[in-house]
Scaffold this motif. Structure first.
Motif, short mmCIF file in Angstrom:
data_model
loop_
_atom_site.label_atom_id
_atom_site.label_comp_id
_atom_site.label_asym_id
_atom_site.label_seq_id
_atom_site.Cartn_x
_atom_site.Cartn_y
_atom_site.Cartn_z
N ASN A 7 0.87 -1.27 -0.01
CA ASN A 7 0.08 -0.26 -0.12
C ASN A 7 0.82 1.31 0.05
O ASN A 7 0.81 1.91 0.80
N ALA A 8 1.58 1.32 -1.13
CA ALA A 8 2.73 2.56 -1.03
C ALA A 8 1.90 3.66 -0.82
O ALA A 8 2.58 4.69 -0.34
N GLU A 9 0.95 3.96 -1.54
CA GLU A 9 0.26 5.18 -1.61
C GLU A 9 -0.18 5.82 -0.27
O GLU A 9 -0.47 7.04 -0.30
N GLN A 10 -0.46 4.88 0.58
CA GLN A 10 -0.91 5.31 1.79
C GLN A 10 0.31 6.11 2.42
O GLN A 10 -0.04 6.96 3.40
N TYR A 11 1.46 5.86 2.32
CA TYR A 11 2.42 6.42 2.85
C TYR A 11 3.30 7.76 2.26
O TYR A 11 4.03 8.44 2.56
N ILE A 12 2.47 8.17 1.10
CA ILE A 12 3.01 9.46 0.48
C ILE A 12 3.06 10.52 1.33
O ILE A 12 3.80 11.34 1.61
N SER A 13 2.07 10.77 2.10
CA SER A 13 2.02 12.29 2.80
C SER A 13 2.96 12.23 4.01
O SER A 13 3.56 13.24 4.51
N GLY A 14 3.77 10.99 4.33
CA GLY A 14 4.75 10.86 5.27
C GLY A 14 6.02 11.31 4.64
O GLY A 14 7.01 11.33 5.44
N ILE A 15 6.16 11.32 3.45
CA ILE A 15 7.37 11.80 2.80
C ILE A 15 7.69 13.25 2.86
O ILE A 15 7.14 13.98 2.58
N GLU A 16 8.84 13.42 3.61
CA GLU A 16 9.31 14.90 3.80
C GLU A 16 10.46 15.47 2.65
O GLU A 16 10.54 16.21 2.33
N ASN A 17 11.39 14.29 2.64
CA ASN A 17 12.79 14.53 1.91
C ASN A 17 12.98 13.40 0.86
O ASN A 17 13.29 12.26 1.37
N PHE B 198 20.94 16.55 0.17
CA PHE B 198 20.17 17.95 -0.39
C PHE B 198 18.97 17.69 -0.55
O PHE B 198 18.29 18.91 -1.03
N ALA B 199 18.41 16.64 -0.77
CA ALA B 199 16.83 16.73 -0.78
C ALA B 199 16.19 17.17 0.10
O ALA B 199 14.84 17.37 0.26
N LYS B 200 16.77 17.56 1.28
CA LYS B 200 16.11 18.59 2.63
C LYS B 200 15.89 19.99 1.98
O LYS B 200 15.02 20.30 2.48
N ASN B 201 16.45 20.35 0.99
CA ASN B 201 16.44 21.83 0.62
C ASN B 201 16.47 22.13 -0.92
O ASN B 201 16.52 23.54 -1.13
N TYR B 202 16.47 21.19 -1.63
CA TYR B 202 16.64 21.33 -3.02
C TYR B 202 15.79 20.49 -3.71
O TYR B 202 15.26 19.42 -3.48
N SER B 203 15.09 21.05 -4.73
CA SER B 203 14.25 20.24 -5.70
C SER B 203 15.15 19.70 -7.03
O SER B 203 16.04 20.23 -7.10
N GLY B 204 14.68 18.58 -7.59
CA GLY B 204 15.22 18.11 -8.96
C GLY B 204 15.13 19.06 -9.96
O GLY B 204 14.28 20.07 -9.74
#
Ligand code: NAD
Length: 427
Positions: free
Chosen positions: A330-340, A370-376
Motif C-alpha cells: 500500500n505504497a500510496e498510503q505512505y505518500i503524505s509521510g514523505i518529507e525529504n 540535499f533533498a532536504k532543501n533542493y528540488s530536482g
C-alpha cells in the motif's frame, strides 16, 4: 554490505552519512583547475583531456560534421527509444508551464509574475564511466521548452577523443547549440569563466562525480548559478513483506553500478525479505558487467532491519535520498509521510530506471542529503521569474498612506516623498 538490525535512533546520524572525498583535498584540486583554465583557456582543457581522460584532441569544439555523422552511427532501435523518452519528458515538463495570474491586491494595485528564460545555460553530461545521453534529454528538453537561446553542452571525450554518437544525436534532437569535448571540473570552470571557444554561461546544470559537484559549488563564487548539488547517485528502498527481493536487488544494483562512490540503502521490516534481498543482490552482482564498481559501492551500503514501516520512513526522511522506492503493497498510503526525497517510485513495478530514462520525470536530482532543501531539475530551473506591478491613480491613493507611514518609520524620507509628490500632483 553493512547489515544492521533495529539500530538505535542515536546511531542514525552515522548511518545517513555518504562516502565523500576529503573536502580540503577536493577544494585544492578544484582551485588549481579553475586557475589553470583561467590562465590558459582551451590549451588547459586540451591538457586536462590528456591527464584525466587519456584523450588527445586537437579542438575542444565538436564540429557540425561530427554531429551530422553521429546520426548514422546510432541504431534505429536506440533512435526510437530516445525519441519516445524525449516526448514523455517534454510532455511532463510542458505541464509545468505556469499560467500568469494578475492579482489586484488593493483596488487599483495589480501585481503579477512572468517567466523569462535564462539566456545562456551550460549543461554538463557525465561521461567518465558511462556516456549518459539520457542526461542530455533531462536537461536540454526543459531548456528548450523554457526558451533558453544558448544551450552549451560539455562532456568528456573517450580515449579516441570522440563523443558518444548517442550524446550527439540526443543533443541535436533537443536543440543544443554548441558541444564541447571537456569534462570534470575543467568543463565547469570553462563554462563559468569562458575560454576562446566556450562561452561563459549564466547557469550550469547537470550531475557528475564529486569533482564536478565541487566545481559547481566553486563556480558560484563567480556569479554563476547552479541547479543543485547533484552528485554520486543513491537509492533508498523501503520494503514490506510483499516486496519482491529480486526486483529490490536489481534496483539497488542499478544505482550501485553508477560509480564506486554511489550508495544504496535497503530498509525492511521483514527478516525473510532482508535475507533474500542480500542473497539476490550477491547473485545478480556476480553477472553484472560493471560489477567491480557496483561491489565497491555496495561496501558503503546499508541493509537494515527496522521495527516498523513508520520508523523506516522516519529514517528515510533523515537520509533524504535522491531516489526513494516504496516496495510495499500500500505504497500510496505512505505518500503524505514523505518529507525529504528527490523522486519517489511507488509499488513493485515502479523501477527507478523508468525515471532515469523515459517515464517523463527528471533524473537530475539532489544527492547527499540535499533533498532536504533542493528540488530536482524542472522547467522552473531554466527560468527567472520577474514580478510586475501597475498602480493606477486610485491605487496609489488607496496604498499611499501605508507606504508613507512605513517609509517614515524606517527613516527613508526619499521613499516617502516618491509617494507624497505623486499624491500632491493629483490634488
Ligand atoms: P563525470 O563526467 O562526472 O566525471 C569524469 C571526469 O572526472 C573526468 O573527465 C575527469 O575530468 C574528472 N576526474 C576524474 N578523476 C579525477 C581526478 N583524480 N582529479 C580531477 N578530476 C578527475 O563521470 P563519472 O565519473 O562517470 O561520474 C558520473 C556521476 O554522475 C556518477 O557519480 C553518477 O552517480 C552521477 N549521476 C548523478 C545523477 C543525479 O541526478 N544526481 C544522475 C546521473 C549520474
Amino acid at each position: 554490505m553493512r547489515l544492521n538490525t533495529y539500530p538505535q535512533k542515536e546511531t542514525w546520524s552515522e548511518l545517513v552519512k555518504r562516502p565523500v572525498l576529503k573536502r580540503e583535498k577536493l577544494t585544492e584540486t578544484i582551485t588549481e583547475i579553475f586557475d589553470e583554465v583561467s590562465k590558459n583557456g582551451d590549451r588547459a582543457l586540451i591538457e586536462f583531456n590528456k591527464k584525466f581522460d587519456n584523450a588527445e584532441v586537437e579542438t575542444i569544439k565538436v564540429s557540425q560534421k561530427e554531429v551530422v555523422e553521429a546520426e548514422s552511427l546510432v541504431g534505429d532501435a536506440l533512435k526510437s527509444a530516445i525519441q519516445q523518452a524525449r516526448e514523455n519528458i517534454a510532455r511532463f515538463h510542458a505541464s509545468q508551464v505556469p499560467q500568469t495570474e494578475k492579482i489586484e491586491t488593493v483596488k487599483g494595485v495589480v501585481c503579477w509574475r512572468e517567466n523569462r528564460a535564462i539566456g545562456k545555460v551550460g549543461i554538463y553530461i557525465p561521461g567518465g564511466t558511462a556516456p549518459l545521453f539520457s542526461t542530455v534529454l533531462m536537461l536540454a528538453v526543459p531548456a528548450q521548452l523554457a526558451g533558453c537561446k544558448e544551450i552549451v553542452l560539455c562532456t568528456p571525450p573517450d580515449k579516441e577523443g570522440k563523443i558518444n554518437p548517442a550524446i550527439l544525436y540526443a543533443a541535436k534532437l533537443c536543440g543544443v547549440t554548441e558541444i564541447f569535448r571537456t569534462g570534470g571540473a575543467q568543463a565547469i570552470a570553462a563554462m563559468t569563466l569562458g575560454t576562446e571557444s566556450i562561452p561563459a554561461v549564466y547557469k550550469i546544470f547537470g550531475p557528475g562525480n564529486q569533482y564536478v559537484v565541487a566545481a559547481k559549488e566553486f563556480a558560484q563564487n563567480y556569479k554563476v548559478a547552479i541547479d543543485m548539488p547533484a552528485g554520486p547517485s543513491e537509492v533508498l528502498i523501503i520494503a514490506d513483506g510483499e516486496a519482491v527481493p529480486a526486483f529490490c536487488a536489481a534496483d539497488l544494483l542499478s544505482q550501485a553500478e553508477h560509480g564506486s562512490d554511489s550508495q544504496v540503502v535497503f530498509l525492511t521490516t521483514d527478516e525473510k525479505v532482508l535475507e533474500e534481498t542480500v542473497r539476490e543482490t550477491e547473485k545478480q552482482l556476480a553477472v553484472l558487467p560493471r560489477n567491480e564498481m557496483a561491489a565497491e559501492a555496495l561496501r558503503n551500503s546499508h541493509f537494515i532491519l527496522m521495527k516498523t514501516l513508520e520508523e523506516a520512513l522516519e529514517f528515510s526522511n533523515q537520509y533524504a535520498p535522491e531516489h526513494l522506492i516504496l516496495a510495499m503493497e500500500n505504497a500510496e498510503q505512505y505518500i503524505s509521510g514523505i518529507e525529504n526525497a528527490g523522486s519517489v517510485f511507488l509499488g513493485n513495478y515502479s523501477c527507478e530506471s523508468a525515471g532515469d530514462y523515459a517515464s517523463g520525470t527528471n533524473h537530475t536530482l539532489p544527492t547527499n542529503g540535499f533533498a532536504k532543501n533542493y528540488s530536482g531539475v524542472s522547467l522552473d530551473s531554466f527560468v527567472k521569474k520577474i514580478t510586475f506591478q501597475n498602480l493606477s491613480e486610485e491605487g496609489l491613493k488607496n496604498l499611499g498612506k501605508t507606504i508613507e507611514v512605513m517609509a517614515e518609520a524606517e527613516g527613508l524620507s526619499a521613499h516617502r516623498s516618491a509617494v507624497s509628490i505623486r499624491l500632491k500632483a493629483t490634488e
